[in-house]
Write a protein that holds these residues in place. Structure first.
Motif, PDB file in Angstrom:
ATOM      1  N   PHE A   1     -14.633  -7.952  15.889  1.00 47.27           N
ATOM      2  CA  PHE A   1     -14.466  -6.815  16.795  1.00 47.27           C
ATOM      3  C   PHE A   1     -13.384  -7.059  17.849  1.00 47.27           C
ATOM      4  O   PHE A   1     -12.786  -6.120  18.352  1.00 47.27           O
ATOM      5  N   GLY A   2     -13.182  -8.313  18.225  1.00 45.09           N
ATOM      6  CA  GLY A   2     -12.239  -8.608  19.293  1.00 45.09           C
ATOM      7  C   GLY A   2     -12.862  -8.471  20.672  1.00 45.09           C
ATOM      8  O   GLY A   2     -12.172  -8.313  21.670  1.00 45.09           O
ATOM      9  N   THR A   3     -14.187  -8.539  20.735  1.00 44.26           N
ATOM     10  CA  THR A   3     -14.895  -8.449  22.010  1.00 44.26           C
ATOM     11  C   THR A   3     -15.184  -9.855  22.521  1.00 44.26           C
ATOM     12  O   THR A   3     -15.135 -10.827  21.779  1.00 44.26           O
ATOM     13  N   HIS A   4     -15.493  -9.970  23.781  1.00 47.56           N
ATOM     14  CA  HIS A   4     -15.714 -11.275  24.413  1.00 47.56           C
ATOM     15  C   HIS A   4     -17.145 -11.734  24.167  1.00 47.56           C
ATOM     16  O   HIS A   4     -18.097 -11.022  24.500  1.00 47.56           O
ATOM     17  N   PRO A   5     -17.337 -12.939  23.583  1.00 45.99           N
ATOM     18  CA  PRO A   5     -18.693 -13.408  23.265  1.00 45.99           C
ATOM     19  C   PRO A   5     -19.552 -13.704  24.486  1.00 45.99           C
ATOM     20  O   PRO A   5     -20.770 -13.732  24.385  1.00 45.99           O
ATOM     21  N   GLY A   6     -18.939 -13.886  25.645  1.00 43.23           N
ATOM     22  CA  GLY A   6     -19.703 -14.211  26.839  1.00 43.23           C
ATOM     23  C   GLY A   6     -19.965 -13.035  27.753  1.00 43.23           C
ATOM     24  O   GLY A   6     -20.513 -13.198  28.832  1.00 43.23           O
ATOM     25  N   ALA A   7     -19.580 -11.823  27.328  1.00 39.62           N
ATOM     26  CA  ALA A   7     -19.753 -10.646  28.180  1.00 39.62           C
ATOM     27  C   ALA A   7     -20.392  -9.511  27.389  1.00 39.62           C
ATOM     28  O   ALA A   7     -20.079  -9.304  26.221  1.00 39.62           O
ATOM     29  N   PHE A   8     -21.296  -8.790  28.044  1.00 40.41           N
ATOM     30  CA  PHE A   8     -21.932  -7.635  27.432  1.00 40.41           C
ATOM     31  C   PHE A   8     -20.886  -6.570  27.137  1.00 40.41           C
ATOM     32  O   PHE A   8     -20.015  -6.293  27.955  1.00 40.41           O
ATOM     33  N   THR A   9     -20.956  -5.989  25.949  1.00 37.80           N
ATOM     34  CA  THR A   9     -20.039  -4.924  25.562  1.00 37.80           C
ATOM     35  C   THR A   9     -20.866  -3.691  25.233  1.00 37.80           C
ATOM     36  O   THR A   9     -21.661  -3.705  24.301  1.00 37.80           O
ATOM     37  N   SER A  10     -20.690  -2.626  25.994  1.00 35.76           N
ATOM     38  CA  SER A  10     -21.432  -1.400  25.695  1.00 35.76           C
ATOM     39  C   SER A  10     -20.588  -0.487  24.827  1.00 35.76           C
ATOM     40  O   SER A  10     -19.353  -0.544  24.834  1.00 35.76           O
ATOM     41  N   GLY A  11     -21.239   0.342  24.060  1.00 29.37           N
ATOM     42  CA  GLY A  11     -20.535   1.346  23.271  1.00 29.37           C
ATOM     43  C   GLY A  11     -19.721   0.796  22.127  1.00 29.37           C
ATOM     44  O   GLY A  11     -18.697   1.371  21.774  1.00 29.37           O
ATOM     45  N   VAL A  12     -20.145  -0.319  21.531  1.00 29.51           N
ATOM     46  CA  VAL A  12     -19.382  -0.891  20.426  1.00 29.51           C
ATOM     47  C   VAL A  12     -19.376   0.055  19.241  1.00 29.51           C
ATOM     48  O   VAL A  12     -18.379   0.187  18.545  1.00 29.51           O
TER      49      VAL A  12
ATOM     50  N   PHE B   1     -17.816   6.985  11.855  1.00 29.64           N
ATOM     51  CA  PHE B   1     -18.062   6.270  13.103  1.00 29.64           C
ATOM     52  C   PHE B   1     -16.849   5.395  13.351  1.00 29.64           C
ATOM     53  O   PHE B   1     -16.022   5.179  12.457  1.00 29.64           O
ATOM     54  N   THR B   2     -16.719   4.902  14.559  1.00 25.42           N
ATOM     55  CA  THR B   2     -15.620   3.999  14.894  1.00 25.42           C
ATOM     56  C   THR B   2     -16.192   2.719  15.471  1.00 25.42           C
ATOM     57  O   THR B   2     -17.315   2.703  15.990  1.00 25.42           O
ATOM     58  N   HIS B   3     -15.420   1.653  15.369  1.00 27.14           N
ATOM     59  CA  HIS B   3     -15.810   0.400  16.011  1.00 27.14           C
ATOM     60  C   HIS B   3     -14.542  -0.356  16.378  1.00 27.14           C
ATOM     61  O   HIS B   3     -13.468  -0.117  15.816  1.00 27.14           O
ATOM     62  N   PRO B   4     -14.652  -1.283  17.344  1.00 31.44           N
ATOM     63  CA  PRO B   4     -13.478  -2.074  17.700  1.00 31.44           C
ATOM     64  C   PRO B   4     -13.058  -2.951  16.533  1.00 31.44           C
ATOM     65  O   PRO B   4     -13.883  -3.309  15.682  1.00 31.44           O
ATOM     66  N   LEU B   5     -11.786  -3.283  16.490  1.00 31.81           N
ATOM     67  CA  LEU B   5     -11.266  -4.163  15.455  1.00 31.81           C
ATOM     68  C   LEU B   5     -10.205  -5.054  16.072  1.00 31.81           C
ATOM     69  O   LEU B   5      -9.231  -4.563  16.644  1.00 31.81           O
TER      70      LEU B   5
ATOM     71  N   PRO C   1      -6.472   1.448  11.535  1.00 28.69           N
ATOM     72  CA  PRO C   1      -6.761   1.025  12.908  1.00 28.69           C
ATOM     73  C   PRO C   1      -5.737   1.586  13.894  1.00 28.69           C
ATOM     74  O   PRO C   1      -4.564   1.732  13.567  1.00 28.69           O
ATOM     75  N   SER C   2      -6.221   1.901  15.096  1.00 27.56           N
ATOM     76  CA  SER C   2      -5.341   2.415  16.143  1.00 27.56           C
ATOM     77  C   SER C   2      -5.867   1.981  17.500  1.00 27.56           C
ATOM     78  O   SER C   2      -7.049   2.211  17.806  1.00 27.56           O
ATOM     79  N   ASN C   3      -5.026   1.357  18.296  1.00 34.99           N
ATOM     80  CA  ASN C   3      -5.386   0.935  19.652  1.00 34.99           C
ATOM     81  C   ASN C   3      -6.667   0.107  19.706  1.00 34.99           C
ATOM     82  O   ASN C   3      -7.493   0.271  20.596  1.00 34.99           O
ATOM     83  N   GLY C   4      -6.850  -0.785  18.736  1.00 34.75           N
ATOM     84  CA  GLY C   4      -8.000  -1.678  18.749  1.00 34.75           C
ATOM     85  C   GLY C   4      -9.277  -1.073  18.193  1.00 34.75           C
ATOM     86  O   GLY C   4     -10.335  -1.682  18.306  1.00 34.75           O
ATOM     87  N   TRP C   5      -9.212   0.104  17.601  1.00 36.01           N
ATOM     88  CA  TRP C   5     -10.383   0.764  17.016  1.00 36.01           C
ATOM     89  C   TRP C   5     -10.067   1.163  15.583  1.00 36.01           C
ATOM     90  O   TRP C   5      -8.918   1.433  15.245  1.00 36.01           O
ATOM     91  N   VAL C   6     -11.098   1.239  14.749  1.00 37.88           N
ATOM     92  CA  VAL C   6     -10.913   1.660  13.363  1.00 37.88           C
ATOM     93  C   VAL C   6     -11.990   2.696  13.009  1.00 37.88           C
ATOM     94  O   VAL C   6     -13.164   2.498  13.314  1.00 37.88           O
ATOM     95  N   PRO C   7     -11.582   3.824  12.405  1.00 40.33           N
ATOM     96  CA  PRO C   7     -12.577   4.792  11.935  1.00 40.33           C
ATOM     97  C   PRO C   7     -13.102   4.384  10.560  1.00 40.33           C
ATOM     98  O   PRO C   7     -12.368   3.819   9.747  1.00 40.33           O
ATOM     99  N   VAL C   8     -14.366   4.664  10.321  1.00 40.49           N
ATOM    100  CA  VAL C   8     -14.989   4.359   9.036  1.00 40.49           C
ATOM    101  C   VAL C   8     -15.700   5.629   8.558  1.00 40.49           C
ATOM    102  O   VAL C   8     -16.423   6.263   9.323  1.00 40.49           O
ATOM    103  N   THR C   9     -15.473   5.984   7.314  1.00 34.93           N
ATOM    104  CA  THR C   9     -16.151   7.139   6.714  1.00 34.93           C
ATOM    105  C   THR C   9     -17.174   6.635   5.706  1.00 34.93           C
ATOM    106  O   THR C   9     -16.864   5.792   4.869  1.00 34.93           O
ATOM    107  N   ALA C  10     -18.385   7.144   5.811  1.00 32.87           N
ATOM    108  CA  ALA C  10     -19.456   6.824   4.869  1.00 32.87           C
ATOM    109  C   ALA C  10     -19.700   8.047   3.993  1.00 32.87           C
ATOM    110  O   ALA C  10     -19.863   9.154   4.510  1.00 32.87           O
TER     111      ALA C  10
END
Length: 106
Positions: free
Chosen positions: A8-19, A33-37, A78-87
């Motif tokens: 995801f590219g998120t920080h392992p030592g900090a809470f991340t909301s809205g992933v 849905f989208t998620h960080p990448l 991916p765009s600006n650190g986020w990626v859309p996913v279609t199910a």
């Protein structure tokens, strides 16, 4: 140990909301849905989307459950650190689908 954070590219030592922000209905049998990448995840990290009807039995993208439901995931650009996913859901209709992302080190 922090494969999902690396992916995801998120920080392992900090809470991340809205992933995984809100899911958007696209049409009959699909949702997105989208998620960080991470722009540059470790080369030995692999991610896989999984789905479940009951949070107990998970199936990988393209796999069917015993009831005949199949869910296939496709990543967008991916765009600006986020990626859309279609199910896309095919086969037997279902009232709900749970999604998770499994990250493993190769």
């Amino acid at each position: 140990a922090n494969g999902i954070e690396c992916y995801f590219g998120t920080h392992p030592g900090a809470f991340t909301s809205g992933v995984l922000p809100g899911v958007m209905n696209v049409g009959a049998g699909t949702f997105t849905f989208t998620h960080p990448l991470n722009n540059s995840p470790a080369s030995d990290v692999t991610a896989a989307y999984r789905w479940s009807k009951d949070l107990t039995n998970f199936h990988y993208s393209g796999q069917s459950d015993p009831g005949g439901t199949t869910v296939t995931f496709s990543q967008g650009t991916p765009s600006n650190g986020w990626v859309p996913v279609t199910a896309t859901i095919t086969g037997t209709a279902t009232d709900k689908i749970f999604v998770d992302i499994q990250v493993t080190q190769d």
